[in-house]
Scaffold this motif. Structure first.
Motif, PDB file in Angstrom:
ATOM      1  N   LEU A 149       0.961  -1.213   0.020  1.00 30.72           N
ATOM      2  CA  LEU A 149       0.156   0.069   0.032  1.00 30.72           C
ATOM      3  C   LEU A 149       0.986   1.336   0.002  1.00 30.72           C
ATOM      4  N   LEU A 150       2.056   1.114   0.614  1.00 26.40           N
ATOM      5  CA  LEU A 150       2.846   2.287   0.657  1.00 26.40           C
ATOM      6  C   LEU A 150       3.657   2.582  -0.466  1.00 26.40           C
ATOM      7  N   HIS A 151       3.997   1.555  -1.286  1.00 24.59           N
ATOM      8  CA  HIS A 151       4.713   1.583  -2.702  1.00 24.59           C
ATOM      9  C   HIS A 151       4.227   1.528  -4.074  1.00 24.59           C
ATOM     10  N   THR A 152       2.715   1.074  -3.948  1.00 25.35           N
ATOM     11  CA  THR A 152       1.966   1.083  -5.539  1.00 25.35           C
ATOM     12  C   THR A 152       2.187   2.357  -6.124  1.00 25.35           C
ATOM     13  N   ARG A 153       2.275   2.114  -7.511  1.00 29.35           N
ATOM     14  CA  ARG A 153       2.221   3.439  -8.136  1.00 29.35           C
ATOM     15  C   ARG A 153       1.075   3.174  -9.243  1.00 29.35           C
ATOM     16  N   GLY A 154       0.175   2.205  -8.866  1.00 28.52           N
ATOM     17  CA  GLY A 154      -0.774   1.882  -9.743  1.00 28.52           C
ATOM     18  C   GLY A 154      -2.340   1.956  -8.851  1.00 28.52           C
ATOM     19  N   GLY A 155      -2.763   0.860  -8.852  1.00 28.93           N
ATOM     20  CA  GLY A 155      -3.973   0.913  -7.828  1.00 28.93           C
ATOM     21  C   GLY A 155      -3.526  -0.010  -6.321  1.00 28.93           C
ATOM     22  N   GLY A 156      -4.453   0.058  -5.610  1.00 27.51           N
ATOM     23  CA  GLY A 156      -4.258  -0.424  -4.303  1.00 27.51           C
ATOM     24  C   GLY A 156      -4.601   0.681  -3.379  1.00 27.51           C
ATOM     25  N   THR A 157      -5.649   0.539  -2.443  1.00 24.01           N
ATOM     26  CA  THR A 157      -6.119   1.387  -1.460  1.00 24.01           C
ATOM     27  C   THR A 157      -6.488   0.630  -0.133  1.00 24.01           C
ATOM     28  N   PRO A 158      -6.647   1.320   1.029  1.00 21.39           N
ATOM     29  CA  PRO A 158      -6.963   0.707   2.170  1.00 21.39           C
ATOM     30  C   PRO A 158      -8.709   0.490   2.105  1.00 21.39           C
ATOM     31  N   TYR A 159      -9.219   1.015   1.187  1.00 19.45           N
ATOM     32  CA  TYR A 159     -10.709   0.713   0.953  1.00 19.45           C
ATOM     33  C   TYR A 159     -10.940  -0.668   0.146  1.00 19.45           C
ATOM     34  N   GLY A 160     -10.013  -1.106  -0.362  1.00 18.87           N
ATOM     35  CA  GLY A 160     -10.149  -2.226  -0.968  1.00 18.87           C
ATOM     36  C   GLY A 160      -9.044  -2.346  -2.461  1.00 18.87           C
ATOM     37  N   ALA A 161      -9.087  -3.453  -3.105  1.00 19.76           N
ATOM     38  CA  ALA A 161      -8.260  -3.931  -4.052  1.00 19.76           C
ATOM     39  C   ALA A 161      -8.541  -2.930  -5.488  1.00 19.76           C
ATOM     40  N   SER A 162      -7.635  -2.541  -5.985  1.00 20.43           N
ATOM     41  CA  SER A 162      -7.795  -1.785  -7.103  1.00 20.43           C
ATOM     42  C   SER A 162      -6.683  -1.635  -8.194  1.00 20.43           C
ATOM     43  N   HIS A 163      -6.841  -1.519  -9.616  1.00 15.30           N
ATOM     44  CA  HIS A 163      -5.852  -1.629 -10.578  1.00 15.30           C
ATOM     45  C   HIS A 163      -6.290  -0.460 -11.503  1.00 15.30           C
ATOM     46  N   LEU A 164      -4.909   0.094 -12.001  1.00 14.81           N
ATOM     47  CA  LEU A 164      -5.018   1.138 -13.045  1.00 14.81           C
ATOM     48  C   LEU A 164      -4.716   0.235 -14.323  1.00 14.81           C
ATOM     49  N   ALA A 165      -5.650   0.192 -15.140  1.00 17.89           N
ATOM     50  CA  ALA A 165      -5.623  -0.096 -16.324  1.00 17.89           C
ATOM     51  C   ALA A 165      -5.399   0.519 -17.548  1.00 17.89           C
ATOM     52  N   GLY A 166      -5.024   1.867 -17.555  1.00 20.75           N
ATOM     53  CA  GLY A 166      -4.601   2.661 -18.452  1.00 20.75           C
ATOM     54  C   GLY A 166      -5.685   3.230 -19.420  1.00 20.75           C
ATOM     55  N   PRO A 167      -5.448   4.116 -20.058  1.00 23.47           N
ATOM     56  CA  PRO A 167      -6.619   4.540 -21.006  1.00 23.47           C
ATOM     57  C   PRO A 167      -7.030   3.940 -22.145  1.00 23.47           C
ATOM     58  N   ASP A 168      -6.369   2.762 -22.548  1.00 26.41           N
ATOM     59  CA  ASP A 168      -6.671   1.682 -23.382  1.00 26.41           C
ATOM     60  C   ASP A 168      -6.889   0.497 -22.860  1.00 26.41           C
ATOM     61  N   ASN A 169      -6.993   0.462 -21.648  1.00 22.49           N
ATOM     62  CA  ASN A 169      -7.468  -0.562 -20.493  1.00 22.49           C
ATOM     63  C   ASN A 169      -6.476  -1.873 -20.926  1.00 22.49           C
ATOM     64  N   LYS A 170      -5.352  -1.563 -21.401  1.00 19.11           N
ATOM     65  CA  LYS A 170      -4.335  -2.562 -21.452  1.00 19.11           C
ATOM     66  C   LYS A 170      -3.243  -2.821 -20.727  1.00 19.11           C
ATOM     67  N   LEU A 171      -3.106  -1.923 -19.512  1.00 16.20           N
ATOM     68  CA  LEU A 171      -2.070  -2.113 -18.395  1.00 16.20           C
ATOM     69  C   LEU A 171      -2.307  -3.471 -17.774  1.00 16.20           C
ATOM     70  N   PRO A 172      -1.282  -4.445 -17.555  1.00 11.67           N
ATOM     71  CA  PRO A 172      -1.480  -5.534 -16.715  1.00 11.67           C
ATOM     72  C   PRO A 172      -1.466  -5.472 -15.290  1.00 11.67           C
ATOM     73  N   VAL A 173      -2.212  -6.124 -14.469  1.00  8.31           N
ATOM     74  CA  VAL A 173      -2.017  -5.881 -12.996  1.00  8.31           C
ATOM     75  C   VAL A 173      -0.702  -6.185 -12.595  1.00  8.31           C
ATOM     76  N   SER A 174      -0.421  -4.900 -11.874  1.00  7.25           N
ATOM     77  CA  SER A 174       0.935  -4.784 -11.590  1.00  7.25           C
ATOM     78  C   SER A 174       1.396  -5.994 -10.338  1.00  7.25           C
TER      79      SER A 174
END
Length: 200
Positions: A149-174
């Motif tokens: 949670l302290l190091h993610t540059r994409g998704g991930g929050t204390p409220y729940g799991a999350s993912h940053l997919a990118g504007p074309d929805n093609k970024l893989p889950v980090s």
């Protein structure tokens, strides 16, 4: 065997991938299994309907799947800081479970995916928790003891799991997003098992 219901809606596959990672976390805990389910799309055309069985992915959820679960992970892509209409439509049809108190005291968590870093991840997670509160569920997030949670540059929050997919929805889950989703699944599974063993 008891199961955690991992209920998701996914348009481009990113939310589905998070659901898979949560399922891996659940199934790493002995004595409980993951059950993946989805919801059909909705349409503004009244005559439109989905096939009874989806062409790919998990089967459609039933009210019995929800009623009989030991815990719930609820996932949706972001739609203007809220869950997608298909998930809201399904939840709007759960009044019978609410009246029966069928979900009271069961653990629940949420997860989401967005195309931009500030695309409403946290707002979506928080608004998805509201109907679960009405059902009397015990809400869970991801604690900061999970160092990702302290190091993610994409998704991930204390409220729940999350993912940053990118504007074309093609970024893989980090790697961080994957570990956080699995940690959430493990936490749900541990909690459901502990609640099942607790004296009533």
């Amino acid at each position: 065997m008891s199961y955690i219901l991992i209920l998701y809606y996914s348009r481009h596959g990113a939310t589905f991938e998070l659901a898979r990672q949560i399922a891996r976390g659940v199934e790493s805990i002995a004595g409980i299994e993951a059950r993946l389910r989805t919801v059909p799309a909705v349409s503004t055309v009244c005559e439109a309907s989905e096939a009874a069985v989806p062409a790919t992915g998990a089967p459609y959820v039933t009210l019995d799947d929800l009623r009989d679960c030991a815990g719930l992970a609820l996932g949706s892509p972001t739609r203007f800081g809220n869950m997608a209409a298909p998930m809201k439509y399904f939840l709007d049809g759960t009044s019978a479970l609410w009246l029966a108190g069928a979900l009271v005291g069961k653990p629940a968590a949420v997860f989401t995916s967005t195309s931009s870093p500030h695309g409403g991840q946290e707002a979506t997670l928080l608004t998805m928790l509201v109907p679960l509160l009405h059902h009397g569920m015990l809400l869970m997030g991801i604690p900061y003891s999970e160092g990702d949670l302290l190091h993610t540059r994409g998704g991930g929050t204390p409220y729940g799991a999350s993912h940053l997919a990118g504007p074309d929805n093609k970024l893989p889950v980090s790697d961080e997003e994957r570990r956080l989703a699995q940690a959430l699944g493990k936490r749900l599974a541990h909690t459901a098992l502990a609640l099942a063993r607790a004296p009533t």
